[in-house]
Design a protein around this motif. Sequence first.
Motif, PDB file in Angstrom:
ATOM      1  N   MET A   1       4.068 -95.899 -24.703  1.00 52.35           N
ATOM      2  CA  MET A   1       4.817 -96.102 -23.459  1.00 52.35           C
ATOM      3  C   MET A   1       3.957 -96.867 -22.447  1.00 52.35           C
ATOM      4  O   MET A   1       2.811 -96.555 -22.218  1.00 52.35           O
ATOM      5  CB  MET A   1       5.219 -94.748 -22.851  1.00 52.35           C
ATOM      6  N   ALA A   2       4.557 -97.895 -21.838  1.00 50.69           N
ATOM      7  CA  ALA A   2       3.845 -98.616 -20.787  1.00 50.69           C
ATOM      8  C   ALA A   2       3.942 -97.823 -19.496  1.00 50.69           C
ATOM      9  O   ALA A   2       5.011 -97.403 -19.091  1.00 50.69           O
ATOM     10  CB  ALA A   2       4.464 -99.998 -20.596  1.00 50.69           C
TER      11      ALA A   2
ATOM     12  N   ARG B   1      18.929 -96.970 -12.583  1.00 48.52           N
ATOM     13  CA  ARG B   1      17.604 -96.385 -12.781  1.00 48.52           C
ATOM     14  C   ARG B   1      17.122 -96.719 -14.189  1.00 48.52           C
ATOM     15  O   ARG B   1      17.919 -96.928 -15.097  1.00 48.52           O
ATOM     16  CB  ARG B   1      17.639 -94.869 -12.661  1.00 48.52           C
ATOM     17  N   SER B   2      15.820 -96.680 -14.380  1.00 46.78           N
ATOM     18  CA  SER B   2      15.261 -96.761 -15.721  1.00 46.78           C
ATOM     19  C   SER B   2      15.143 -95.363 -16.291  1.00 46.78           C
ATOM     20  O   SER B   2      15.308 -94.355 -15.582  1.00 46.78           O
ATOM     21  CB  SER B   2      13.884 -97.432 -15.697  1.00 46.78           C
ATOM     22  N   ASN B   3      14.808 -95.294 -17.560  1.00 47.59           N
ATOM     23  CA  ASN B   3      14.563 -94.002 -18.203  1.00 47.59           C
ATOM     24  C   ASN B   3      13.296 -93.346 -17.678  1.00 47.59           C
ATOM     25  O   ASN B   3      13.068 -92.164 -17.920  1.00 47.59           O
ATOM     26  CB  ASN B   3      14.444 -94.225 -19.718  1.00 47.59           C
TER      27      ASN B   3
ATOM     28  N   TYR C   1       6.609 -97.539 -16.587  1.00 41.44           N
ATOM     29  CA  TYR C   1       7.288 -98.828 -16.760  1.00 41.44           C
ATOM     30  C   TYR C   1       7.898 -98.943 -18.153  1.00 41.44           C
ATOM     31  O   TYR C   1       7.818 -99.973 -18.800  1.00 41.44           O
ATOM     32  CB  TYR C   1       6.309 -99.967 -16.497  1.00 41.44           C
ATOM     33  N   SER C   2       8.527 -97.873 -18.611  1.00 41.32           N
ATOM     34  CA  SER C   2       9.194 -97.890 -19.902  1.00 41.32           C
ATOM     35  C   SER C   2      10.645 -97.485 -19.726  1.00 41.32           C
ATOM     36  O   SER C   2      10.939 -96.322 -19.434  1.00 41.32           O
ATOM     37  CB  SER C   2       8.501 -96.937 -20.889  1.00 41.32           C
TER      38      SER C   2
ATOM     39  N   ARG D   1      16.788 -99.033 -23.031  1.00 39.07           N
ATOM     40  CA  ARG D   1      17.228-100.415 -22.875  1.00 39.07           C
ATOM     41  C   ARG D   1      16.242-101.410 -23.483  1.00 39.07           C
ATOM     42  O   ARG D   1      16.461-102.618 -23.412  1.00 39.07           O
ATOM     43  CB  ARG D   1      17.444-100.741 -21.387  1.00 39.07           C
ATOM     44  N   GLY D   2      15.129-100.895 -24.043  1.00 42.57           N
ATOM     45  CA  GLY D   2      14.169-101.778 -24.685  1.00 42.57           C
ATOM     46  C   GLY D   2      13.408-102.656 -23.721  1.00 42.57           C
ATOM     47  O   GLY D   2      13.006-103.768 -24.063  1.00 42.57           O
ATOM     48  N   ILE D   3      13.181-102.174 -22.506  1.00 37.02           N
ATOM     49  CA  ILE D   3      12.454-102.947 -21.490  1.00 37.02           C
ATOM     50  C   ILE D   3      11.173-102.192 -21.178  1.00 37.02           C
ATOM     51  O   ILE D   3      11.200-101.070 -20.668  1.00 37.02           O
ATOM     52  CB  ILE D   3      13.303-103.121 -20.215  1.00 37.02           C
ATOM     53  N   ASN D   4      10.039-102.777 -21.482  1.00 33.14           N
ATOM     54  CA  ASN D   4       8.755-102.115 -21.309  1.00 33.14           C
ATOM     55  C   ASN D   4       7.772-103.030 -20.588  1.00 33.14           C
ATOM     56  O   ASN D   4       7.703-104.227 -20.864  1.00 33.14           O
ATOM     57  CB  ASN D   4       8.171-101.724 -22.670  1.00 33.14           C
ATOM     58  N   GLY D   5       7.030-102.445 -19.650  1.00 31.01           N
ATOM     59  CA  GLY D   5       5.965-103.179 -18.978  1.00 31.01           C
ATOM     60  C   GLY D   5       6.348-103.819 -17.667  1.00 31.01           C
ATOM     61  O   GLY D   5       5.492-104.382 -16.987  1.00 31.01           O
TER      62      GLY D   5
END
Length: 755
Positions: free
Chosen positions: A1-2, A646-648, A658-659, A663-667
């Motif tokens: 996880m970032a 919101r993000s997870n 930053y994970s 949604r597959g968006i990291n960093g």
Amino acid sequence: MATQHDDRPDFTPYPGPSGGWGSVKSLADIIPREKNPVETGKELLRQNKHDGFACVSCAWAKPHPPHPAEFCENGAKATAWEITSQRVTPDFFRAHTLTALREWSDYRLEEAGRLTHPMRYDRATDKYVTATWDEAFAAIGAKLKGYDPRQVVFYASGRASLETSYLYQLMARMYGNQNLPDSSNMCHESTSVGLKAAIGVPVGTTRLDDFDTTDCILHFGQNVATNSPRMLHQLRSVRKRDVPIIVFNPLKERGLERFTDPQNPIEMATGKETQIATQYLQVKAGGDLAAMMGMAKWLIEHDRVDAAFIAEHTHDYDAFAAKARATGWDEIERESGLARAEIERAAETYAGAKAAMAIYGMGLTQHVKGVDNVRMLVNLLLLRGNIGKPGAGPCPVRGHSNVQGQRTVGITEKTELAPVDKLKERYGFEPPTQKGLDTVEACGGVIDGTVKAFVSLGGNFVRAAPETRLLEEGWAGLDLSVQIATKLNRSHLIPAAGETWLLPCLGRIERDLQAAGAQMVTVEDSTSVIHPSVGKVDPASPYLLSEPAIVAGIAKATLPPNPAVPWDEWVGDYALVRDEIAAVFPHFFARFNERLKEPGGFWKGNKAANREWDTPTGKAEFVIPDVLNATGFADAGGRFRLLTVRSNDQFNTTVYGYSDRFRGINGTRQVVLMNRADMDALGVTQGQKVTLAGDADDNMDRRVAGLMAVAYDVPPGCVVGYYPECNPLIALAHHAEESHVPAAKSVPVRIVAGG
């Protein structure tokens, strides 16, 4: 996880379900990072238990008996975040100016740790410096005595206990105003207004038991895996009974698609998943009104309504039915973004259920027509008699852990919702009756200078509210800013022109020792059940005070003595505060202290759940919407509908990392999700940096730059960005018409090439 911003972000789609090993790995990252793993592990076993503490994250209901581990991924993150071993001490502030700290990210600010000492801003050094509690209360009280009460705002974030909230609203009203905005104003005020007008109560009618008997669930605009993951246990149980769940949501959210129960050893070992949605309709942002009208039209035209219930319990059905029949399918399809066949299939499934629930979140409430969205949802339920019977009813999902409870005990700007007569009788003062400022109006007052002082009971108001640039500029012109908090956030870094105070408080998970011994507090969940909460962790600092003690300290320094208001006695024993609540709100809290012994908490009751309609006609009210587009603006060439999410890896403005796994968006959080066809039409490539420009009709320049375009499965004409990063794009005037909720789920924007 970032866990921090990365110059090389990754956009690889996540193949797994919600829950499962992904949740386990996420917790394995944050718990060691907060450097208190042993204590966190012990407390997680107490989380959401009757003899433990109520989660400081969301307000989802707490079952009885509870699961062995009655916490979710985000709830565990919130616990680890609160009882972190990291500290923000006076040495920290000696090393950092506020100017320098404003360059830090939201994540880095809160990750620095728990505040330990009361602090005062020193303009000469641009730093916070230590002060004593007596100095803080005396200075704040002296300032507050000098204002017209209408110039002061008392904001509440939604996490404070019922006891603290009661004292806070009493202080504000004794001071002379009802300027009591709270986080409800930013999210579910559309629910409070819409449900109250339609069925006579401002809250949902469902309880956890209804999941056991429902035959169908309609799920609108709520991302369960991120915002209330524990609800997945109820949804999973519903699906195990082969009950249909029909989802209306612009994004394909993983928690509404499939779920692996982390507490089920067989599922974890085999990777077995439960399909959640049986039909998933990707409605356009702001298109739910049209989709619901389409369902209503089908039900009426196919005579699939509960005529007996409608005749006995509702008002204005004939006018609504005529409107539904007259509404054309071309308009319904255009405004919803859905095909007629999809809507008719959903309506037929719904018609086949004897009892149906309607779960919803801010995907309905945060639109210009947010109140109409809520009332149209009630229309759907009324058509089939789905209020006031087992397994049926509206189920709004609240965010903050006690935001609904705060309203119950008087945190409201509206006189008609406050027990002013009882307050007058019990405490011998003349409560104000002039309507106070809600969140949007408070922002306007800060911006135009009519608000001089702002007291914040938790929260990150400047970051959470719309119109960010103007709000920050206005905030710097305040004469007094008082921030009651556990951790540092961006609102603390914009000093007022006069005095700024940062007052650290105990967290809910910490031991609260007062004159009568260890104290218990209470909260209300989304299903109107009241729960006790007892903290046992050693406080982060010996210099912390409890929230009730801080409120009482400010009140005593500000208000004239009143023998009917023994602040010190109340702080010494919170049971006495509960006695006051019971006396002022007997219909909800009779025998308050005694009923807290009930395992699983006690339900405060709900007239509409018993088919008692507290409306002017004495019946449940149908409403006729004047439009089917909830956005409040017309489509135009180059104009997109932005919805913020919101993000997870966050809860409201708190960013845990930053994970955004699902949604597959990291960093990174600096992204805008776009439909591939829209990207191609604009000549925008994957990963290209663009600027979102506000497209409101007021000619104001609102921009968020440096966003990476990411192709995603979103409806054409819609784009998605993160909250609160995209709040600068929301005009203050862009809010729900009746409730003033900022319309963050449908913001008019344009895409500008270049970051």
